[in-house]
Design a protein around this motif. Structure first.
Motif, PDB file in Angstrom:
ATOM      1  N   GLN A 169       5.553   1.132  10.740  1.00 21.64           N
ATOM      2  CA  GLN A 169       4.644   2.219  11.078  1.00 21.64           C
ATOM      3  C   GLN A 169       3.524   2.376  10.054  1.00 21.64           C
ATOM      4  N   VAL A 170       3.352   1.387   9.200  1.00 20.02           N
ATOM      5  CA  VAL A 170       2.330   1.510   8.159  1.00 20.02           C
ATOM      6  C   VAL A 170       1.678   0.147   7.917  1.00 20.02           C
ATOM      7  N   MET A 171       0.419   0.183   7.500  1.00 22.41           N
ATOM      8  CA  MET A 171      -0.329  -1.052   7.275  1.00 22.41           C
ATOM      9  C   MET A 171       0.230  -1.851   6.107  1.00 22.41           C
ATOM     10  N   LYS A 172       0.107  -3.171   6.218  1.00 23.14           N
ATOM     11  CA  LYS A 172       0.566  -4.067   5.159  1.00 23.14           C
ATOM     12  C   LYS A 172      -0.362  -4.011   3.953  1.00 23.14           C
TER      13      LYS A 172
ATOM     14  N   TRP B 185      -0.567  -0.668   1.479  1.00 25.54           N
ATOM     15  CA  TRP B 185       0.428   0.373   1.719  1.00 25.54           C
ATOM     16  C   TRP B 185       1.858  -0.155   1.836  1.00 25.54           C
ATOM     17  N   GLY B 186       2.054  -1.468   1.887  1.00 26.06           N
ATOM     18  CA  GLY B 186       3.391  -2.037   1.806  1.00 26.06           C
ATOM     19  C   GLY B 186       4.172  -2.078   3.098  1.00 26.06           C
ATOM     20  N   GLY B 187       3.520  -1.851   4.233  1.00 27.88           N
ATOM     21  CA  GLY B 187       4.205  -1.974   5.508  1.00 27.88           C
ATOM     22  C   GLY B 187       4.185  -3.406   6.006  1.00 27.88           C
ATOM     23  N   ASN B 188       4.560  -3.602   7.266  1.00 22.43           N
ATOM     24  CA  ASN B 188       4.523  -4.959   7.809  1.00 22.43           C
ATOM     25  C   ASN B 188       3.555  -5.108   8.974  1.00 22.43           C
ATOM     26  N   GLN B 189       2.676  -4.108   9.177  1.00 26.48           N
ATOM     27  CA  GLN B 189       1.713  -4.173  10.257  1.00 26.48           C
ATOM     28  C   GLN B 189       0.412  -4.812   9.781  1.00 26.48           C
ATOM     29  N   GLU B 190       0.107  -5.977  10.355  1.00 28.24           N
ATOM     30  CA  GLU B 190      -1.130  -6.694  10.012  1.00 28.24           C
ATOM     31  C   GLU B 190      -2.275  -6.110  10.833  1.00 28.24           C
TER      32      GLU B 190
END
Length: 321
Positions: A246-249, A252-257
């Motif tokens: 649910q968060v940008m890579k 911010w450390g998420g997995n959404q490219e």
């Protein structure tokens, strides 16, 4: 496995548990009932407006049960203060042009670089409102302020049943340009006065010395409750504020490219929000179409996302002023 890029806003997650407010006391219930009586009494008009002072349909929709409680909590359950503040906001919304002037077409020139984006939701289902100051593309103007609150209103459109607040994620990387003190104070004043109880968290990363100094300068103008919601340089996934998906890579450390492409993102966001709002209005009218209807009631049967509403093609804006 290679990651897949995404170019559109995410749909609200259905498995998130929104924050729950404490059950109302008998006295608090009576205060809300008095607000309801005030705005629904025969012949009610907004004070100080000689003509067209009757509430518009959009204003009645805005004056929900939860809205009344947000203003009561913000005024520490002082009835007269809550009523005055509600009426002040109703007037401000008209004067600012939220129902007329501040449209997708009007603010689109501010949107083309992706400097303010709605993408993803925290563990409580709050929409994430990203601000990326380094992508600033226009000279400072009132339209920049209008754009910020247009996006905030769209964040409200993305709040599912039980969700009343959003998270603000600000990234000061890449030589971000700070807004002026005047603009910052204007935005803060509007937020605190006319959007009480709407900020869940304010998460700020890559804070250089000058930006840190800037925040110290504006902190005296921020409500103490709001200051407590500020977090600097958090790890939003490890701190269990956001799930990875649910968060940008980037940053911010998420997995959404996620990659911002205006011609894909902008119409998708506008159509998604428009469809949700139209569905809610339809439900609200079925429930009586008046002041004080619960947001949870008109959102409750939104089991599936509505089909995107028809929307005329919006030309990509390129002007800089």
């Amino acid at each position: 496995m290679a990651s897949t890029k995404i170019f559109e806003p995410l749909l609200p997650p259905k498995d998130k548990k929104p924050a729950i407010h404490p059950e109302l006391t008998n006295d608090q219930v009576k205060l809300q009932e008095k607000i309801q009586e005030h705005f629904t009494k025969d012949g009610y008009t907004l004070p100080g407006i000689e003509s067209e002072g009757q509430l518009l349909e959009e204003e009645k929709f805005w004056l929900s049960y939860e809205c009344q409680l947000r203003y009561l909590r913000a005024t520490k359950w002082k009835l007269n203060d809550a009523i005055k503040r509600l009426e002040s906001t109703l007037k401000w919304r008209r004067e600012f042009g939220l129902y007329t002037h501040v449209t997708a077409e009007h603010v689109e020139p501010e949107a083309v670089t992706g400097k303010e984006i709605l993408f993803g939701y925290d563990v409580n289902g709050r929409p994430a409102f990203y601000m990326i100051p380094s992508r600033q593309n226009t000279t400072e103007s009132h339209r920049q302020v209008e754009f910020a609150f247009f996006i905030l209103e769209r964040a409200i459109d993305l709040m599912d049943e039980g969700v009343e607040s959003l998270d603000l994620l600000i990234n000061f990387a890449d030589k971000a340009k700070n807004p002026s003190m005047s603009t910052s104070r204007t935005v803060l004043s509007i937020l605190q006065t006319h959007y009480p109880e709407r900020l869940g968290k304010a998460l700020v990363i890559n804070v250089p010395y000058l930006v840190n100094l800037f925040f110290k300068m504006i902190t005296p103008f921020i409500d103490p409750v709001t200051v407590q919601k500020l977090k600097f340089n958090p790890n939003v996934v490890k701190d269990n504020i956001f799930a990875e998906d649910q968060v940008m890579k980037d940053f911010w450390g998420g997995n959404q490219e996620f990659e911002y492409q205006h011609e894909k993102y902008w119409p998708a966001l506008i159509q998604l929000c428009q469809a949700r709002k139209e569905k809610w209005l339809e439900n609200w009218r079925k429930l009586g179409g008046t002041v004080g209807i619960q947001e949870s009631a008109y959102k409750r049967d939104l089991q599936e996302e509505p089909e995107k509403a028809p929307l005329e093609e919006t030309p990509t804006a390129t002007d800089d002023a």
